[in-house]
Design an enzyme around this catalytic site. Structure first.
Site, short mmCIF file in Angstrom:
data_model
loop_
_atom_site.label_atom_id
_atom_site.label_comp_id
_atom_site.label_asym_id
_atom_site.label_seq_id
_atom_site.Cartn_x
_atom_site.Cartn_y
_atom_site.Cartn_z
N ASP A 201 0.83 -1.21 0.00
CA ASP A 201 0.00 0.00 0.00
C ASP A 201 0.87 1.27 0.00
OD1 ASP A 201 -2.87 0.84 0.41
OD2 ASP A 201 -2.01 1.82 2.17
N GLU A 261 1.84 -0.23 -4.76
CA GLU A 261 0.94 0.85 -5.13
C GLU A 261 1.74 2.14 -5.02
OE1 GLU A 261 -3.28 2.93 -3.90
OE2 GLU A 261 -1.82 2.41 -2.39
N HIS A 322 -10.11 -1.22 -6.12
CA HIS A 322 -11.10 -0.83 -5.10
C HIS A 322 -11.10 0.67 -4.82
CE1 HIS A 322 -7.27 -1.11 -3.16
NE2 HIS A 322 -7.74 -0.50 -2.09
N ASP A 323 -10.24 1.43 -5.48
CA ASP A 323 -10.16 2.87 -5.21
C ASP A 323 -10.68 3.74 -6.35
OD1 ASP A 323 -8.92 2.59 -2.70
OD2 ASP A 323 -6.94 2.43 -3.62
C1 GLC Z 1 -4.33 2.91 -0.61
C2 GLC Z 1 -5.50 1.96 -0.63
C3 GLC Z 1 -6.73 2.69 -0.25
C4 GLC Z 1 -6.55 3.23 1.13
C5 GLC Z 1 -5.27 4.09 1.24
C6 GLC Z 1 -4.90 4.34 2.65
O1 GLC Z 1 -4.45 3.91 -1.56
O2 GLC Z 1 -5.60 1.35 -1.89
O3 GLC Z 1 -7.88 1.89 -0.31
O4 GLC Z 1 -7.66 4.01 1.50
O5 GLC Z 1 -4.17 3.44 0.66
O6 GLC Z 1 -4.43 3.18 3.26
#
Ligand code: GLC
Length: 529
Positions: A201, A261, A322-323
């Protein structure tokens, strides 16, 4: 080719555990539900599942606020359920990837509880605590991604703590070697249990300016405030040093992988996180995900990423997660029905790089609107309803009838209105369905070396068409994607076609690639003799 790793040739399927399959009727998906659906995933033909966080969490950010990295939240099951899931997945040749959230914990994690308890606490410097600025305000101008200042005042100990996201998600201080070592132990805990990899993440945020300097404020032509340049709260070079240590942990186990990510939109900046083959194995190509619907745009994003990557690095392809709004919705054009999602599927599964599918995209799932009073996502609640991420997290559509077969209880988010017709049970039986197309593409990709490991070369064609060749010794395929509104001949080179797929169901393959004609919004992959 022994130098190939499974995650380079394979296809990864993201599961949002809350929304995939509920086995106990509480309206929220769980690990046992996922286990029950492994046969479906094996039938579909993917190689690995990535599970968004299923660790104990107060769920302020639906699991991305982890309160214990080494256990399973009771909502999802137990560690024994997890072990059973991994064993059953492995028995079907499916790998299991977990989601590691290194930048921040939950404010209910014992580390933070201890850190917050006293300025003299042994874990005080596991997080980023600072005195107030001279005016009593936050120590610098950094903003939370989820709105408002990135600092929250702690009355009891009289200091501010840093949080890049919600106040319930305090940032760990990665410059502290104790933090790094504790987080490496977390990885080992799961790798020892047989986990095959991790999605990491917001990994670019673990490196921050040690002096915590203000971000520069961006100004418009009339001096108006356009927000901040994200210069100091992420992307500090120290992140690379930390990632090399993380990579050492992974390299001490055979065949494990990481995908980061790196939420940045410049390919060159993303590519840095591959290091010299000693940092991430993969970093998401988000510029591709954010491309508008055009052959030119997709082609440019693919090639910019390829150009930015170091020579040995392997790319990836992703359109939904999911975002973000699901791509079937983002690119939706009512007049075209399912044609765009079918064309997108053909592109995703024939480009060079590891494809990531998001649960439900294989049946053409779209965003499910959520009324203001049903909204749960903190982003929608704090920033703007239009930014809420609930719509792309709706329950998986398994079958016609009660809650699309997702739960016997009340689903945590509404089920799509079209679930009685758009679902796995019905699409499985329909040779013209999007699900059948995904399954056939996955099978073709698996059986064609050019498609899962071949080189990529752009072919000249009309501007509405993205055309490319994939080739590796003894295996060659041509792909043409007509993203425009008129039928066209892509003018592919002449070559004998052995087999292939086109997104218009039931239309024959040409015997010579040069004769291929595409309808508006049609794509084809031709495997050559
Ligand atoms: C990343 C995740 C997201 C989350 C964020 C904070 O972007 O994909 O869903 O809200 O991190 O952890």
């Amino acid at each position: 080719m022994s130098d190939r790793a499974w995650w380079q040739d394979g296809v990864i399927y993201q599961i949002y555990p809350r929304s995939f399959m509920d086995s106990d009727g509480d309206g929220v998906g769980d690990l046992e539900g996922i286990r029950q659906r492994l046969d479906y995933l094996a039938w579909l033909g993917v190689d690995a599942v990535w599970l968004s966080p299923c660790f104990p969490s107060p769920m302020a950010d639906f699991g991305y606020d982890v309160a214990d990295y080494c256990d399973i939240d009771p909502l999802f099951g137990t560690l024994a359920d997890f072990d059973a899931l991994v064993a059953d997945a492995h028995a079907r040749n499916l790998r299991v990837i977990l989601d590691w959230v290194p930048n921040h914990t939950s404010n209910e994690h014992t580390w933070f509880v201890e850190s917050r308890s006293d300025r003299a606490s042994a874990k005080r410097d596991w997080y980023v605590w600072r005195d107030a600025a001279a005016d009593g305000g936050p120590p610098n101008n950094w903003q939370s991604t989820f709105g408002g200042p990135a600092w929250t005042w702690d009355e009891a100990t009289g200091q501010y703590y840093l949080h890049s996201f919600l106040a319930e998600q305090p940032d760990l201080d990665w410059s502290n070697p104790e933090v790094r070592s504790a987080m490496h132990d977390v990885l080992r805990f799961w790798l020892d249990r047989g986990v095959d990899g991790f999605r990491i993440d917001v990994v670019h945020k673990i490196g921050k300016d040690p002096e915590l300097r203000d971000n520069p404020v961006l100004r418009g032509p009339d001096g108006e405030n356009l927000g901040q340049e994200h210069l100091h709260e992420e992307g500090h070079p120290s992140a690379h040093e930390y990632l090399r240590e993380v990579r050492d942990v992974f390299d001490s186990y055979p065949e494990r992988m990481t995908v980061g990510e790196v939420f940045l939109l410049e390919p060159e900046r993303i590519a840095r996180y591959y290091g010299r083959g000693d940092e991430l194995h993969l970093a998401f190509n988000f510029p591709f995900l954010f491309a508008p619907w055009s052959a030119r745009a997709f082609g440019e994003k693919v090639e910019a990423f390829e150009d930015a990557l170091p020579p040995e690095a392997w790319p990836d392809v992703v359109l939904s997660n999911h975002d973000v709004s699901r791509h079937a919705s983002r690119y939706d054009d009512a007049a075209l029905g399912d044609q765009r999602e079918r064309l997108a599927a053909l592109m995703l599964l024939t480009l060079r790089g590891t494809p990531f599918l998001y649960y439900g995209e294989e049946i053409g799932m779209r965003d499910v609107p959520v009324a203001a009073e049903q909204m749960l996502d903190p982003v929608g609640l704090n920033l703007h309803p239009s930014l809420g991420r609930d719509p792309e997290r709706s329950p998986m559509q398994w079958a016609p009838g009660l809650n699309a077969g997702f739960t016997q209880g009340k689903p945590w988010l509404p089920v799509a209105a079209d679930a009685d017709t758009r679902n796995v049970a019905i699409e499985r039986e329909d040779p013209a369905s999007t699900l059948t197309l995904y399954r056939e593409l996955l099978a073709l990709r698996r059986s064609t070396p050019a498609l899962h490991r071949g080189a990529y070369r752009r072919l000249p064609s009309h501007t509405d068409i993205l055309a490319y060749e994939r080739s590796v010794e003894g295996s060659r395929a041509l792909v043409a994607l007509n993203m425009g509104e008129e039928a066209r001949r892509p003018a592919l080179p002449s070559a004998r076609v052995a087999r292939g797929l086109r997104t218009r169901h039931g239309v024959e393959m040409p015997t010579d690639a040069a004769h291929l004609e595409l309808a508006a919004c049609e794509g084809a992959v031709l495997v050559l003799d």
